[in-house]
Design a protein around this motif. Sequence first.
Motif, short mmCIF file in Angstrom:
data_model
loop_
_atom_site.label_atom_id
_atom_site.label_comp_id
_atom_site.label_asym_id
_atom_site.label_seq_id
_atom_site.Cartn_x
_atom_site.Cartn_y
_atom_site.Cartn_z
N ALA A 82 33.44 40.99 36.98
CA ALA A 82 32.32 40.10 36.66
C ALA A 82 32.82 38.83 35.97
N LEU A 83 33.74 38.99 35.01
CA LEU A 83 34.28 37.83 34.31
C LEU A 83 35.07 36.93 35.24
N ASP A 84 35.88 37.52 36.12
CA ASP A 84 36.64 36.72 37.09
C ASP A 84 35.70 35.89 37.96
N SER A 85 34.65 36.53 38.40
CA SER A 85 33.67 35.84 39.25
C SER A 85 33.00 34.69 38.50
N LEU A 86 32.62 34.94 37.25
CA LEU A 86 31.98 33.89 36.45
C LEU A 86 32.96 32.76 36.11
N GLN A 87 34.24 33.10 35.96
CA GLN A 87 35.24 32.06 35.75
C GLN A 87 35.41 31.19 36.99
N GLU A 88 35.42 31.83 38.16
CA GLU A 88 35.53 31.08 39.42
C GLU A 88 34.37 30.11 39.60
N LYS A 89 33.22 30.46 39.06
CA LYS A 89 32.03 29.62 39.16
C LYS A 89 31.91 28.66 37.98
N ASN A 90 32.95 28.61 37.15
CA ASN A 90 33.00 27.74 35.97
C ASN A 90 31.86 27.97 34.99
N SER A 91 31.44 29.23 34.86
CA SER A 91 30.38 29.58 33.91
C SER A 91 30.95 30.21 32.64
N VAL A 92 32.19 30.72 32.73
CA VAL A 92 32.83 31.38 31.60
C VAL A 92 34.25 30.83 31.44
N HIS A 93 34.66 30.67 30.18
CA HIS A 93 36.02 30.23 29.86
C HIS A 93 36.77 31.39 29.20
N ARG A 94 38.02 31.58 29.59
CA ARG A 94 38.87 32.65 29.05
C ARG A 94 39.94 32.02 28.17
N ARG A 95 40.18 32.64 27.01
CA ARG A 95 41.20 32.16 26.08
C ARG A 95 42.01 33.36 25.61
N SER A 96 43.33 33.24 25.62
CA SER A 96 44.21 34.30 25.13
C SER A 96 44.80 33.88 23.80
N LYS A 97 44.92 34.84 22.89
CA LYS A 97 45.53 34.61 21.59
C LYS A 97 46.73 35.54 21.50
N PRO A 98 47.95 34.98 21.61
CA PRO A 98 49.13 35.83 21.58
C PRO A 98 49.36 36.45 20.21
N GLY A 99 50.09 37.53 20.20
CA GLY A 99 50.40 38.25 18.96
C GLY A 99 50.93 39.61 19.32
N ASP A 100 50.90 40.51 18.35
CA ASP A 100 51.34 41.88 18.61
C ASP A 100 50.52 42.48 19.75
N HIS A 101 49.22 42.29 19.67
CA HIS A 101 48.32 42.73 20.72
C HIS A 101 47.63 41.48 21.23
N VAL A 102 47.83 41.17 22.50
CA VAL A 102 47.22 39.98 23.06
C VAL A 102 45.71 40.15 23.04
N ALA A 103 45.05 39.22 22.39
CA ALA A 103 43.59 39.24 22.33
C ALA A 103 43.06 38.25 23.35
N VAL A 104 42.09 38.69 24.13
CA VAL A 104 41.48 37.82 25.14
C VAL A 104 40.04 37.60 24.74
N TYR A 105 39.64 36.32 24.70
CA TYR A 105 38.30 35.93 24.30
C TYR A 105 37.59 35.24 25.45
N TYR A 106 36.30 35.40 25.51
CA TYR A 106 35.49 34.75 26.53
C TYR A 106 34.32 34.03 25.87
N ARG A 107 33.98 32.88 26.43
CA ARG A 107 32.82 32.13 25.97
C ARG A 107 32.20 31.44 27.18
N LEU A 108 30.95 31.09 27.04
CA LEU A 108 30.27 30.38 28.12
C LEU A 108 30.69 28.92 28.12
N THR A 109 30.80 28.36 29.29
CA THR A 109 31.02 26.93 29.43
C THR A 109 29.67 26.23 29.29
N GLU A 110 29.67 24.92 29.39
CA GLU A 110 28.40 24.20 29.35
C GLU A 110 27.48 24.67 30.47
N LYS A 111 28.07 24.92 31.63
CA LYS A 111 27.29 25.41 32.77
C LYS A 111 26.68 26.78 32.45
#
Length: 148
Positions: A82-111
């Motif tokens: 679902a997230l991949d699909s929403l990213q392809e449609k530019n509705s969701v942005h993915r952000r990774s935060k490196p560290g011991d455990h890679v944290a992945v964050y998602y937020r809505l784009t303006e769209k």
Amino acid sequence: MSNPEHHPRGVIIGSVDTTRLSTEEKRAAVRNNPGACPIVNSVHAVGEQYRPLVIYNLLDGEQRFNDLKRAVGTSSRTLSQALDSLQEKNSVHRRSKPGDHVAVYYRLTEKGQALDSVFEELAAWDERFGDAATETETNAETPATADD
């Protein structure tokens, strides 16, 4: 028919009557035809499987993958799709935060954020005409009997 884009039992997409197509064939017809009905395109963009729940939960702000998974109540694989699909449609942005455990964050784009008012209208419609409203209306119209 006054509007060639609509059909009483389905939707005409270009010259294709979707009435006898499988669900996947209908989705492909919509994806492959930019001239399809705008409502069909919109519902296809946000309404499949877990996308509405993902969008709804991200309306409150950025979330980590696992928090979003718990909120949506689905498997990691389904949420990822679902997230991949929403990213392809530019509705969701993915952000990774490196560290011991890679944290992945998602937020809505303006769209994606622009869907907030659409969700509010759908919620208002559901309150007025949804199953709970229909049951309340039906119960209010049912006269009381001596057995009640």
